[in-house]
Structures are given as C-alpha cells and as structure tokens.
Write a protein that holds these residues in place. Structure first.
Motif, PDB file in Angstrom:
ATOM      1  N   ARG A 102       3.991  -4.009  -5.879  1.00 30.52           N
ATOM      2  CA  ARG A 102       3.328  -2.924  -5.360  1.00 30.52           C
ATOM      3  C   ARG A 102       3.323  -2.590  -3.969  1.00 30.52           C
ATOM      4  O   ARG A 102       3.453  -1.412  -3.773  1.00 30.52           O
ATOM      5  CB  ARG A 102       1.607  -3.044  -5.593  1.00 30.52           C
ATOM      6  CG  ARG A 102       0.673  -1.942  -5.008  1.00 30.52           C
ATOM      7  CD  ARG A 102       1.252  -0.414  -5.789  1.00 30.52           C
ATOM      8  NE  ARG A 102       0.944  -0.761  -7.230  1.00 30.52           N
ATOM      9  CZ  ARG A 102      -0.206  -0.716  -7.756  1.00 30.52           C
ATOM     10  NH1 ARG A 102      -1.090  -0.296  -7.345  1.00 30.52           N
ATOM     11  NH2 ARG A 102      -0.321  -0.585  -9.208  1.00 30.52           N
ATOM     12  N   PRO A 142      -6.049  -1.202  -6.340  1.00 30.70           N
ATOM     13  CA  PRO A 142      -5.133  -1.015  -7.534  1.00 30.70           C
ATOM     14  C   PRO A 142      -6.015  -1.540  -8.625  1.00 30.70           C
ATOM     15  O   PRO A 142      -6.787  -2.332  -8.471  1.00 30.70           O
ATOM     16  CB  PRO A 142      -4.046  -1.921  -7.218  1.00 30.70           C
ATOM     17  CG  PRO A 142      -3.809  -2.078  -5.741  1.00 30.70           C
ATOM     18  CD  PRO A 142      -5.363  -1.773  -5.255  1.00 30.70           C
ATOM     19  N   ASP A 148      -1.458   3.989  -5.428  1.00 32.10           N
ATOM     20  CA  ASP A 148      -2.814   3.386  -5.878  1.00 32.10           C
ATOM     21  C   ASP A 148      -3.471   4.393  -6.537  1.00 32.10           C
ATOM     22  O   ASP A 148      -3.493   5.745  -6.145  1.00 32.10           O
ATOM     23  CB  ASP A 148      -3.310   2.914  -4.526  1.00 32.10           C
ATOM     24  CG  ASP A 148      -2.773   1.585  -4.075  1.00 32.10           C
ATOM     25  OD1 ASP A 148      -2.128   1.095  -4.878  1.00 32.10           O
ATOM     26  OD2 ASP A 148      -3.302   1.011  -2.985  1.00 32.10           O
TER      27      ASP A 148
END
Length: 213
Positions: free
Chosen positions: A3, A71, A107
C-alpha cells in the motif's frame, strides 16, 4: 506492491491525482443524479444540479463532507449490512485491494451525501459504495431501465447514467430482507489502465458479498 508503494506511486503521478480529484467531484454529483432519477442512456429526465455549497472543491480534497480513513480491514468475520451502514469503508478487506484483485491505489474515504458511503480509487475508475438497510433499490421503479444481472446468486441491476456530460455506471445489488447496496463507478479515462466500469463494479460487488452475513 505494498500500500505504501501504491501511495508513493500515486503521488509521483500528478496526472493520475488530477484525474482522481475530478472523478471524486463527478461521483458525488452522479450519486445525487442517480437518486433523483437522472438522465440515463435510454433518455430519462435531466439530472438535478447539486447545491454549489455542497460541492467539494480543491484537487487535494476528496469530499467536502468526507474524511480519509485508515485502510479498511474486515475483521472478526462477516459483517451485516447494518454494520457497513455505520462504517461503509469496512466493506472491502485489505486482502481485496492488491493489483491482482481490485487494484485499489488510494485509501478508503468516507463521505456523507445522500447516505453514508465509501470511495476508493481503483484501476479503471473511482468506486463509491453505499449500503441501504431498509430499501431494496433493485425493486425501485426509477431503475427498471437498468439491465438485470445475477451476481453471486444475488439479484442486481447495472447500467449507465450521464451526469455533467460524463458517463457513470451504477450497480444495484439486492442482499435480501429489503436491503441492498449501490456501487457507482466513474471511469478515469480511456487511457487509464484497468477493467471497464461495468467489470470493475461487478468485481467490487463480488468482493463485498463475500464479507456480508
């Protein structure tokens, strides 16, 4: 790719960031047009303009009434739609976000226009998820023009609407008990990588359904 790598990659591509900001603006307006019975491919009424005071502004702001959340993580087993109505960004598991799955590169962002929703930027488009705990939107008269589908055994309707000259796709999925959820996808553009909008909406719906109980 992690991420963190995805976020860094996004920051280093101003064109993608600009496209995402524009898509966020369009998605909020498209959601309002959809609920107002906005213009569709087959014709229909004219979309209702949004109040300018409620329109997000600034390329770095995803929604005027929204907030960026960490997240999303689906933990403790499947969730009910009522739980997702309170925390819609939990509809997608971190394991769903990878490039080999949904390809999410931003996100989750919670918004609150017609109802509490969650938005993600994904390969192929901006995706907005809205749960309805007391309405089966697939039975609404205003959506009867949409194409019937079956997604993981659930009744669904899929089609396009036009808002501010931009085509947006809506997918409505019935989950029983007079409940449903809506996915709206604003394509990022013809040159953007990823699946087309109907496929992206369907992929998100399948992922969300696996987490519902």
């Amino acid at each position: 790719m992690t991420r963190a790598d995805d976020d860094a990659s996004t920051r280093n591509r101003p064109g993608r960031a600009t496209a995402l900001a524009v898509a966020l603006l369009l998605a909020s307006g498209a959601a309002a047009a959809c609920d107002a019975g906005g213009e569709n491919k087959a014709g229909g009424g004219n979309p209702r303009p949004r109040d300018a005071s409620a329109t997000p502004s600034g390329a770095g702001t995803s929604a005027a009434t929204g907030s960026t959340t960490p997240p999303s993580t689906v933990s403790g087993g499947p969730l009910t739609l009522a739980e997702l109505a309170r925390r819609p960004c939990r509809a997608i598991d971190d394991e769903d976000t990878g490039s080999s799955k949904l390809g999410i590169f931003t996100d989750a962002t919670e918004t609150n226009y017609d109802a509490k929703s969650c938005q993600w930027g994904a390969r192929g488009g901006l995706v907005s998820f809205t749960p309805y705990t007391s309405t089966d939107q697939t039975k609404a008269e205003k959506f009867k023009h949409l194409t019937q589908k079956n997604i993981s055994g659930n009744r669904a309707l899929l089609g396009g609407i036009t808002d501010h000259g931009r085509e947006t796709y809506v997918l409505l999925v019935s989950v029983g008990g007079n409940q449903s959820f809506r996915l709206m996808v604003v394509p990022l553009g013809e040159d953007a990588p990823g699946p087309d909008a109907p496929t992206l909406a369907t992929n998100f719906a399948k992922a969300i359904l696996t987490h519902l109980k």
